[in-house]
Design a protein around this motif. Structure first.
Motif, PDB file in Angstrom:
ATOM      1  N   TYR A  92       0.968  -1.202  -0.019  1.00  0.00           N
ATOM      2  CA  TYR A  92       0.030   0.173  -0.012  1.00  0.00           C
ATOM      3  C   TYR A  92       0.699   1.314  -0.027  1.00  0.00           C
ATOM      4  O   TYR A  92       0.344   2.531  -0.190  1.00  0.00           O
ATOM      5  N   THR A  93       2.268   1.134   0.369  1.00  0.00           N
ATOM      6  CA  THR A  93       3.063   2.307   0.593  1.00  0.00           C
ATOM      7  C   THR A  93       4.073   2.170  -0.437  1.00  0.00           C
ATOM      8  O   THR A  93       5.016   3.242  -0.726  1.00  0.00           O
ATOM      9  N   LYS A  94       4.159   1.322  -1.248  1.00  0.00           N
ATOM     10  CA  LYS A  94       5.313   0.898  -2.094  1.00  0.00           C
ATOM     11  C   LYS A  94       5.119   1.844  -3.399  1.00  0.00           C
ATOM     12  O   LYS A  94       4.080   1.718  -4.084  1.00  0.00           O
ATOM     13  N   THR A 114       4.732  -6.950   0.566  1.00  0.00           N
ATOM     14  CA  THR A 114       3.837  -7.927   1.268  1.00  0.00           C
ATOM     15  C   THR A 114       2.599  -7.029   1.278  1.00  0.00           C
ATOM     16  O   THR A 114       2.363  -5.966   1.103  1.00  0.00           O
ATOM     17  N   ILE A 115       1.639  -8.161   1.573  1.00  0.00           N
ATOM     18  CA  ILE A 115       0.270  -7.660   2.130  1.00  0.00           C
ATOM     19  C   ILE A 115       0.237  -7.529   3.641  1.00  0.00           C
ATOM     20  O   ILE A 115       0.385  -8.470   4.454  1.00  0.00           O
ATOM     21  N   PRO A 116       0.096  -6.378   4.260  1.00  0.00           N
ATOM     22  CA  PRO A 116      -0.032  -6.412   5.702  1.00  0.00           C
ATOM     23  C   PRO A 116      -1.137  -6.996   6.467  1.00  0.00           C
ATOM     24  O   PRO A 116      -2.206  -6.852   5.791  1.00  0.00           O
ATOM     25  N   GLN A 117      -0.805  -7.672   7.373  1.00  0.00           N
ATOM     26  CA  GLN A 117      -1.958  -7.988   8.368  1.00  0.00           C
ATOM     27  C   GLN A 117      -2.357  -6.916   9.340  1.00  0.00           C
ATOM     28  O   GLN A 117      -1.552  -6.196   9.925  1.00  0.00           O
ATOM     29  N   ASN A 156      -4.550  -5.309  -7.933  1.00  0.00           N
ATOM     30  CA  ASN A 156      -5.115  -4.207  -7.906  1.00  0.00           C
ATOM     31  C   ASN A 156      -4.429  -2.907  -7.851  1.00  0.00           C
ATOM     32  O   ASN A 156      -4.476  -1.672  -7.855  1.00  0.00           O
ATOM     33  N   GLU A 157      -3.188  -3.127  -6.704  1.00  0.00           N
ATOM     34  CA  GLU A 157      -2.517  -2.167  -6.070  1.00  0.00           C
ATOM     35  C   GLU A 157      -1.649  -1.610  -7.521  1.00  0.00           C
ATOM     36  O   GLU A 157      -1.153  -0.530  -7.496  1.00  0.00           O
ATOM     37  N   ILE A 158      -1.016  -2.757  -8.235  1.00  0.00           N
ATOM     38  CA  ILE A 158      -0.339  -2.383  -9.394  1.00  0.00           C
ATOM     39  C   ILE A 158      -1.128  -1.261 -10.335  1.00  0.00           C
ATOM     40  O   ILE A 158      -0.715  -0.389 -10.895  1.00  0.00           O
ATOM     41  N   ARG A 159      -2.366  -1.721 -10.562  1.00  0.00           N
ATOM     42  CA  ARG A 159      -3.214  -0.919 -11.553  1.00  0.00           C
ATOM     43  C   ARG A 159      -3.687   0.337 -10.787  1.00  0.00           C
ATOM     44  O   ARG A 159      -3.766   1.470 -11.482  1.00  0.00           O
TER      45      ARG A 159
END
Length: 239
Positions: free
Chosen positions: A179-181, A211-214, A234-237
């Motif tokens: 989410y922050t990358k 990673t996908i954080p928990q 989804n995050e890439i797009r």
């Protein structure tokens, strides 16, 4: 009239060794057969029950429900079965993001990932040589026709990743949060095996770990690989 040898051939294509030997694969259902035809896949034979409306499919051999069941991998065949030539591999495209799979073994997971690639406009999927065959009947069922729009290549994955000029992102439990990358406009997303994650050999190649954080305190130890692929794409797009 369908011969016993034809029935035997089609039924044998449920196994990978015969698909490789004959360079043929089987799909079932009007939707998937139609999408493969529209995408330019070359049909070997098309079969349908007498009761099916198949005028739009072109030349089709009509068979009884009993014969179709002998050829089908389904408990309850849905009326239309297509045998197609396995297409030759094409040149690998590096103009967009590519998903690479490291030893994904579950047919349902691979089929879902192919469908996700289609949804997010990822036109190329690279599979390690020990990833499940994309023409496995269970994979094809799970793709829901998306196999027609995603180019899939099986190759020596470590060699490919060592030689590519694109940035390679590996998915790990201890990587940087997706989410922050900050992500580039193109790259390679590597997804690992269902039980073991990315192999040590591939791990040694990867420089970017994500990673996908928990968020839950008592959460499951990992996500299903297809579910994780959906979140990453989804995050890439989105970025």
């Amino acid at each position: 009239m369908v011969t016993k040898n034809q029935i035997k051939l089609v039924a044998s294509l449920q196994q990978k060794k015969y698909r490789s030997q004959h360079k043929l694969f089987v799909v079932e259902g009007a939707k998937t057969v139609t999408e493969l035809l529209d995408a330019g896949f070359e049909p070997f034979k098309l079969f349908a029950e007498d009761s099916q409306n198949i005028k739009s499919l072109g030349p089709v051999e009509m068979v009884s429900k009993t014969v179709l069941k002998q050829m089908s991998s389904l408990v309850n065949p849905n009326g239309i079965l297509g045998v197609f030539h396995i297409p030759d591999g094409r040149q690998i495209d590096t103009d967009d993001w590519t998903v690479a799979l490291d030893t994904v073994r579950d047919p349902g997971n691979l089929g879902t990932i192919i469908r996700l690639c289609d949804w997010f406009g990822i036109r190329q999927l690279i599979c390690s040589l020990d990833t499940v065959d994309c023409y496995n009947p269970k994979v094809l069922q799970a793709t829901m026709g998306s196999i027609a729009r995603v180019e899939i290549a099986y190759l020596d994955l470590p060699k490919f990743l060592n030689e590519t000029m694109l940035p390679v992102y590996g998915t790990f439990m201890d990587g940087e949060a997706i989410y922050t990358k900050q992500l580039p406009p193109k790259g390679i997303l590597v997804m690992g095996n269902e039980g073991n994650g990315i192999s040590e050999e591939i791990n040694a190649i990867i420089k970017e770990r994500i990673t996908i954080p928990q968020f839950g305190e008592n959460t499951t130890e990992s996500l299903n690989v297809a579910t994780a692929t959906a979140i990453f794409l989804n995050e890439i797009r989105r970025s």
